[in-house]
Design a protein around this motif. Structure first.
Motif, mmCIF file in Angstrom:
data_model
loop_
_atom_site.group_PDB
_atom_site.id
_atom_site.type_symbol
_atom_site.label_atom_id
_atom_site.label_comp_id
_atom_site.label_asym_id
_atom_site.label_seq_id
_atom_site.Cartn_x
_atom_site.Cartn_y
_atom_site.Cartn_z
ATOM 1 N N PHE A 65 0.836 -1.190 0.000
ATOM 2 C CA PHE A 65 0.000 0.000 0.000
ATOM 3 C C PHE A 65 0.875 1.244 0.000
ATOM 4 N N ILE A 66 0.369 2.300 -0.646
ATOM 5 C CA ILE A 66 1.007 3.616 -0.572
ATOM 6 C C ILE A 66 0.264 4.414 0.484
ATOM 7 N N GLY A 67 0.935 4.670 1.602
ATOM 8 C CA GLY A 67 0.276 5.308 2.726
ATOM 9 C C GLY A 67 -0.341 4.271 3.647
ATOM 10 N N VAL A 68 -0.463 4.618 4.911
ATOM 11 C CA VAL A 68 -1.050 3.698 5.878
ATOM 12 C C VAL A 68 -2.537 3.507 5.563
ATOM 13 N N PRO A 69 -3.022 2.268 5.459
ATOM 14 C CA PRO A 69 -4.437 2.030 5.149
ATOM 15 C C PRO A 69 -5.374 2.679 6.160
ATOM 16 N N THR A 70 -6.515 3.097 5.674
ATOM 17 C CA THR A 70 -7.490 3.761 6.553
ATOM 18 C C THR A 70 -7.965 2.841 7.671
ATOM 19 N N THR A 71 -8.006 1.538 7.411
ATOM 20 C CA THR A 71 -8.548 0.603 8.401
ATOM 21 C C THR A 71 -7.704 0.525 9.667
ATOM 22 N N TYR A 72 -6.465 1.024 9.633
ATOM 23 C CA TYR A 72 -5.623 1.014 10.828
ATOM 24 C C TYR A 72 -6.210 1.884 11.930
ATOM 25 N N VAL A 73 -7.093 2.796 11.557
ATOM 26 C CA VAL A 73 -7.699 3.688 12.547
ATOM 27 C C VAL A 73 -8.580 2.905 13.523
ATOM 28 N N VAL A 74 -9.215 1.847 13.046
ATOM 29 C CA VAL A 74 -10.149 1.101 13.894
ATOM 30 C C VAL A 74 -9.441 0.434 15.075
ATOM 31 N N PRO A 75 -8.386 -0.367 14.856
ATOM 32 C CA PRO A 75 -7.705 -0.935 16.031
ATOM 33 C C PRO A 75 -7.048 0.123 16.910
ATOM 34 N N ALA A 76 -6.567 1.215 16.303
ATOM 35 C CA ALA A 76 -5.985 2.288 17.116
ATOM 36 C C ALA A 76 -7.044 2.895 18.041
ATOM 37 N N THR A 77 -8.245 3.088 17.509
ATOM 38 C CA THR A 77 -9.345 3.600 18.330
ATOM 39 C C THR A 77 -9.699 2.615 19.433
ATOM 40 N N ALA A 78 -9.708 1.337 19.092
ATOM 41 C CA ALA A 78 -10.018 0.310 20.094
ATOM 42 C C ALA A 78 -8.996 0.303 21.222
ATOM 43 N N VAL A 79 -7.716 0.443 20.884
ATOM 44 C CA VAL A 79 -6.667 0.469 21.909
ATOM 45 C C VAL A 79 -6.878 1.644 22.851
ATOM 46 N N LEU A 80 -7.206 2.800 22.294
ATOM 47 C CA LEU A 80 -7.436 3.979 23.136
ATOM 48 C C LEU A 80 -8.586 3.757 24.106
ATOM 49 N N PHE A 81 -9.665 3.159 23.621
ATOM 50 C CA PHE A 81 -10.806 2.932 24.505
ATOM 51 C C PHE A 81 -10.536 1.811 25.505
ATOM 52 N N LEU A 82 -9.694 0.868 25.152
ATOM 53 C CA LEU A 82 -9.293 -0.145 26.126
ATOM 54 C C LEU A 82 -8.494 0.484 27.262
ATOM 55 N N LEU A 83 -7.703 1.507 26.930
ATOM 56 C CA LEU A 83 -6.872 2.188 27.928
ATOM 57 C C LEU A 83 -7.598 3.334 28.611
ATOM 58 N N ARG A 84 -8.797 3.632 28.197
ATOM 59 C CA ARG A 84 -9.498 4.806 28.713
ATOM 60 C C ARG A 84 -9.625 4.843 30.235
ATOM 61 N N PRO A 85 -9.859 3.716 30.913
ATOM 62 C CA PRO A 85 -9.973 3.784 32.384
ATOM 63 C C PRO A 85 -8.727 4.300 33.091
ATOM 64 N N VAL A 86 -7.563 4.181 32.459
ATOM 65 C CA VAL A 86 -6.329 4.628 33.110
ATOM 66 C C VAL A 86 -5.839 5.964 32.559
ATOM 67 N N ILE A 87 -6.594 6.540 31.628
ATOM 68 C CA ILE A 87 -6.237 7.840 31.058
ATOM 69 C C ILE A 87 -7.117 8.905 31.691
ATOM 70 N N PRO A 88 -6.533 9.983 32.218
ATOM 71 C CA PRO A 88 -7.367 11.056 32.792
ATOM 72 C C PRO A 88 -8.406 11.539 31.780
ATOM 73 N N GLU A 89 -9.638 11.611 32.243
ATOM 74 C CA GLU A 89 -10.723 11.971 31.326
ATOM 75 C C GLU A 89 -10.539 13.349 30.726
ATOM 76 N N ALA A 90 -9.852 14.231 31.444
ATOM 77 C CA ALA A 90 -9.652 15.589 30.947
ATOM 78 C C ALA A 90 -8.799 15.630 29.697
ATOM 79 N N ILE A 91 -7.895 14.648 29.545
ATOM 80 C CA ILE A 91 -7.002 14.661 28.388
ATOM 81 C C ILE A 91 -7.385 13.627 27.337
ATOM 82 N N PHE A 92 -8.324 12.737 27.654
ATOM 83 C CA PHE A 92 -8.658 11.663 26.706
ATOM 84 C C PHE A 92 -9.128 12.187 25.349
#
Length: 242
Positions: free
Chosen positions: A125-152
């Protein structure tokens, strides 16, 4: 036109599109964890439709072209529009969240349009595929309980903008193949179960807060009683001369 969905690969792509639309509705309803969990299954559909297409015998060229465009539009919804709407919901419509979501959508459209014309020369692929956004979003929400809500929300926006930039830079990214299919499948299934379970555990608290007229930020950390806003303005009349 509807007959194109009889094709097995196109039917899988359409199923992913439906899942993305459902995920968007959950995010708008204030349950982004459920939305992300559902869209992870749309990502699985995106990986599966190509396999099904290659194994379908006697597939018409026109059906393949419809499938190619349908796949790109489905990717735009799951990896562009869904994360942007989820960010705007989490960020409560802040200028940063709206701007970051807009940048992601524009970059996704450009990336997918480029792919439809030039394909993936040399099997990359030329450029990072758009679908990479989905697992990245999932990782962020998995970590959300340990991330201060003010900066999430701002962290979420920063990640999406970074991925948007990677969509359009001339990086050569290898296609998903072999054992990576197993890794992606395991992650999507596992992450979706964790997010759905967590949201299910928090749902009674959120519903109770909503019934009392409270505003719940995250994880039961902060409740605010909503009070009527006092105003000196006269009440609005439908017929001002009565």
């Amino acid at each position: 036109m509807i007959r194109q969905l009889i094709d097995p690969a196109n039917a899988v792509t359409a199923t992913g599109l439906v899942l993305s639309a459902i995920g968007i509705n959950f995010s708008v309803a204030g349950l982004p964890e459920i939305g992300v969990a559902i869209v992870l299954w749309a990502l699985l559909a995106d990986h599966l439709d190509g396999v099904v297409a290659r194994r379908t015998r006697g597939r018409l060229a026109e059906t393949g072209q419809v499938g190619k465009n349908l796949d790109s539009l489905a990717d735009l919804v799951s990896a562009g529009i869904f994360p942007a709407i989820t960010l705007t919901t989490v960020g409560r419509g802040s200028a940063i969240s709206v701007a970051a979501g807009t940048v992601l959508i524009v970059a996704s459209v450009l990336r997918l349009s480029y792919f439809n014309v030039f394909g993936s020369p040399g099997g990359r692929f030329i450029g990072v595929p758009t679908t990479y956004v989905v697992p990245a979003t999932a990782v962020l929400f998995l970590l959300r309980p340990v991330i201060p809500e003010a900066i999430f929300p701002n962290l979420f926006a920063l990640v999406l903008v970074g991925l948007a930039i990677l969509h359009i830079v001339p990086l050569r990214v290898p296609k998903t193949a072999g054992v990576m299919y197993v890794v992606v499948t395991a992650f999507c299934v596992g992450a979706s179960i964790v997010l759905a379970t967590r949201c299910h555990e928090e749902l009674p608290v959120r519903l109770s807060a909503a019934q009392r007229g409270d505003s719940l930020l995250h994880g039961g950390e902060t409740f605010e009683r909503l009070r009527p806003v006092e105003s000196d303005r006269p009440p609005l009349r439908l017929f001002p001369f009565t």
